[in-house]
Write a protein that holds these residues in place. Structure first.
Motif, PDB file in Angstrom:
ATOM      1  N   UNK A   1       0.825  -1.211   0.000  1.00  0.00           N
ATOM      2  CA  UNK A   1       0.000   0.000   0.000  1.00  0.00           C
ATOM      3  C   UNK A   1       0.858   1.260   0.000  1.00  0.00           C
ATOM      4  N   UNK A   2       2.197   1.119  -0.027  1.00  0.00           N
ATOM      5  CA  UNK A   2       3.010   2.307  -0.280  1.00  0.00           C
ATOM      6  C   UNK A   2       3.139   2.553  -1.779  1.00  0.00           C
ATOM      7  N   UNK A   3       2.467   1.748  -2.609  1.00  0.00           N
ATOM      8  CA  UNK A   3       2.274   2.001  -4.037  1.00  0.00           C
ATOM      9  C   UNK A   3       0.823   2.400  -4.253  1.00  0.00           C
ATOM     10  N   UNK A   4       0.565   3.203  -5.275  1.00  0.00           N
ATOM     11  CA  UNK A   4      -0.787   3.709  -5.501  1.00  0.00           C
ATOM     12  C   UNK A   4      -1.765   2.607  -5.857  1.00  0.00           C
ATOM     13  N   UNK A   5      -1.295   1.554  -6.537  1.00  0.00           N
ATOM     14  CA  UNK A   5      -2.186   0.458  -6.907  1.00  0.00           C
ATOM     15  C   UNK A   5      -2.739  -0.231  -5.664  1.00  0.00           C
ATOM     16  N   UNK A   6      -1.848  -0.640  -4.777  1.00  0.00           N
ATOM     17  CA  UNK A   6      -2.302  -1.306  -3.557  1.00  0.00           C
ATOM     18  C   UNK A   6      -3.162  -0.401  -2.701  1.00  0.00           C
ATOM     19  N   UNK A   7      -2.796   0.879  -2.621  1.00  0.00           N
ATOM     20  CA  UNK A   7      -3.525   1.805  -1.753  1.00  0.00           C
ATOM     21  C   UNK A   7      -4.901   2.145  -2.304  1.00  0.00           C
ATOM     22  N   UNK A   8      -4.960   2.552  -3.580  1.00  0.00           N
ATOM     23  CA  UNK A   8      -6.228   3.047  -4.122  1.00  0.00           C
ATOM     24  C   UNK A   8      -7.137   1.939  -4.641  1.00  0.00           C
ATOM     25  N   UNK A   9      -6.590   1.028  -5.434  1.00  0.00           N
ATOM     26  CA  UNK A   9      -7.439   0.011  -6.047  1.00  0.00           C
ATOM     27  C   UNK A   9      -8.017  -0.924  -4.990  1.00  0.00           C
ATOM     28  N   UNK A  10      -7.162  -1.472  -4.140  1.00  0.00           N
ATOM     29  CA  UNK A  10      -7.657  -2.460  -3.178  1.00  0.00           C
ATOM     30  C   UNK A  10      -8.171  -1.816  -1.887  1.00  0.00           C
ATOM     31  N   UNK A  11      -7.330  -0.981  -1.242  1.00  0.00           N
ATOM     32  CA  UNK A  11      -7.730  -0.431   0.054  1.00  0.00           C
ATOM     33  C   UNK A  11      -8.873   0.573  -0.079  1.00  0.00           C
ATOM     34  N   UNK A  12      -8.709   1.591  -0.939  1.00  0.00           N
ATOM     35  CA  UNK A  12      -9.760   2.584  -1.108  1.00  0.00           C
ATOM     36  C   UNK A  12     -10.958   2.001  -1.855  1.00  0.00           C
ATOM     37  N   UNK A  13     -10.690   1.088  -2.799  1.00  0.00           N
ATOM     38  CA  UNK A  13     -11.791   0.441  -3.500  1.00  0.00           C
ATOM     39  C   UNK A  13     -12.692  -0.325  -2.553  1.00  0.00           C
ATOM     40  N   UNK A  14     -12.093  -0.982  -1.566  1.00  0.00           N
ATOM     41  CA  UNK A  14     -12.887  -1.724  -0.587  1.00  0.00           C
ATOM     42  C   UNK A  14     -13.601  -0.778   0.379  1.00  0.00           C
ATOM     43  N   UNK A  15     -12.963   0.340   0.710  1.00  0.00           N
ATOM     44  CA  UNK A  15     -13.604   1.310   1.601  1.00  0.00           C
ATOM     45  C   UNK A  15     -14.893   1.844   0.986  1.00  0.00           C
TER      46      UNK A  15
END
Length: 495
Positions: free
Chosen positions: A200-214
């Protein structure tokens, strides 16, 4: 469309986290321990982290560095920083000492959450005197300010062609929009559970998975790091319905011995590929072996990840294309910023709520990145009559290794630091494992005794092993253009 919450409850990450906590349910499962983190517990941890920062006098939109692998600590620190209105500054653990040192100093962070495994690299790179926070947050009773949608929420460093990392600033609004584009494109809902194998220190992990799930209300499985041998077991045991990966990971899974059982295979709705082009052979072979469709996409740090995606089956996926625009506008433009005709080559330009606010403390680069309200990606492509984009090349000279952007000049500068090196140029070579790998060409003094091993050791010490060239070639003269500039892109062809 089955995405949950078609009307967002608010405009900040704090609003969304409050809403999820009030509705209950599991947010993240950590497979190493089997711990199920509930949305309510995540909010509690975020409040404690934000309260600690407020008690230390951290001001709204001030940078707070986070140096941790995927896990409970990094997730709590990110949401805590956002909850309190601070600018979460995600430090890339694979960046190497120089880049970490630059991020800590350039961000002007006074405090950093440092995971126990990161204490040594933090100490080595901490030239600016950033203070490590206590290992656990505590509710001090001090209440932080309430952020607004336009406030800074994220600072993430990305390599540029100059070699010096650029600090991409996202607001609460643009981060949520980034998560929303993924939720829309992939029809994410509360019934979905993603497998988060990208940091999640990359934008893919942070936005796609973490923010996408939020924003969708789904849940995540979050191992500390990707493991090809454990991927399918983790997917099956915790009932994953989708995953986001880079071509390197998809290739590792394809050539590995492990495979999902029939129930796990059927549960998967799709896998997602991004960060660099996925080879057609790899995509077809993966789908034949595992019967799981791979959806190719495209995104950037500056656009909170996704800008393009192929539709999910039974929608039409066009192999060789990262798809069409979702949640933003995408055009192919000429040198003057005018939209080009269909099937004509030009530069990909993006406009929408997911686009970054600015490059931190770099107004010149910010102005240059935008034209008439459109963000210029630096990628060349054409668009067909159905709106699908086909990438044809890059204006920038970035090396994309395993989905990670590497600036050639960053490597050049380290090579030039050796007293015997007269000319140096790092460049990309095609690689079946990583998509591209790093190599370099140098010209040294005529009487020099320096060899490849010594230069490789220098690069590894300064940049980390990931950015160190796999091969260093010695030339009597590097190719140059009329102006005397080294023609980096010719090197691979010469070899």
């Amino acid at each position: 469309m089955k995405t949950t919450a078609t009307k967002p409850p608010g405009g900040t990450i704090r609003d969304w986290l409050n809403w999820r906590a009030e509705n209950g349910g599991t947010a993240i499962i950590f497979p190493e321990t089997g711990f199920h983190l509930k949305w309510g517990a995540l909010r509690k941890g975020a409040i404690e982290f934000a309260s600690l920062l407020a008690s230390l006098g951290v001001k709204k939109s001030e940078s707070v560095a986070i140096m941790a692998p995927n896990g409970l600590e990094s997730v709590t620190a990110f949401f805590g920083a956002a909850y309190g209105g601070y600018r979460a500054t995600m430090i890339n653990l694979a960046a190497g000492r120089d880049a970490i040192s630059y991020a800590l100093e350039h961000s002007e962070a006074r405090f950093c959450h440092v995971h126990a495994d990161c204490l040594e690299p933090f100490s080595e790179a901490n030239d600016s005197g950033v203070k490590a926070l206590p290992p656990e947050g505590v509710d001090t009773g001090v209440v932080p300010e309430i952020p607004s949608p336009e406030d800074h929420a994220l600072l993430m460093y990305t390599s540029g062609t100059t070699g010096r990392p650029k600090g991409v600033v996202h607001t609460h609004q643009s981060l949520l929009a980034g998560g929303w584009t993924s939720a829309m494109a992939h029809d994410l809902s509360t019934n979905d559970r993603g497998l988060c194998v990208l940091p999640i220190y990359h934008i893919n992990g942070l936005c796609v998975t973490l923010m996408g799930s939020l924003v969708s209300g789904g849940s995540l499985i979050m191992p500390a790091r990707f493991s090809a041998s454990r991927f399918w077991n983790q997917s099956c045991k915790y009932k994953a319905t989708w995953f986001s990966a880079v071509p390197t990971i998809i290739s590792h899974l394809l050539h590995g011995d492990a495979a999902p059982d029939e129930m796990c295979r059927k549960r998967f709705r799709f896998g997602r590929s991004a960060s660099s082009a996925l080879a057609l052979e790899t995509q077809n072979a993966f789908e034949r072996r595992f019967s799981i469709p791979i959806v190719e996409t495209m995104g950037l740090t500056e656009t909170a990840a996704q800008i393009l995606s192929n539709p999910l089956p039974p929608g039409r996926r066009k192999m060789g294309s990262p798809g069409r625009a979702f949640g933003c506008e995408v055009e192919i433009q000429d040198d003057d910023g005018d939209r080009v005709l269909r099937d004509r080559e030009g530069e990909i330009a993006v406009r929408g709520p997911n686009v970054m606010l600015e490059y931190l403390k770099d107004p010149g680069a910010t102005v240059k990145a935008f034209r008439n309200g459109w963000f210029r990606t630096g990628d060349l492509a054409r668009m067909d009559g159905d709106g699908y984009v086909f990438v044809t090349g890059r204006l920038k000279e970035l090396i994309i290794k395993g989905g990670e952007n590497i600036a050639p000049r960053e490597i050049d500068e380290v090579l030039y630091s050796h007293p015997d090196v007269i000319e140096a140029a790092a460049f990309a070579r095609k690689c079946p494992r990583y998509g591209e790998t790093v190599e370099a060409a140098v010209r040294v003094r005529p009487d020099s005794k320096v060899g490849p091993a010594e230069l490789s050791e220098l690069c590894a010490k300064r940049l980390g092993s990931f950015k160190t060239p796999d091969k260093i070639h010695f030339f009597s003269e590097l190719p140059k253009g009329p102006s005397g500039k080294i023609q980096r892109l010719k090197l691979a062809d010469m070899l």
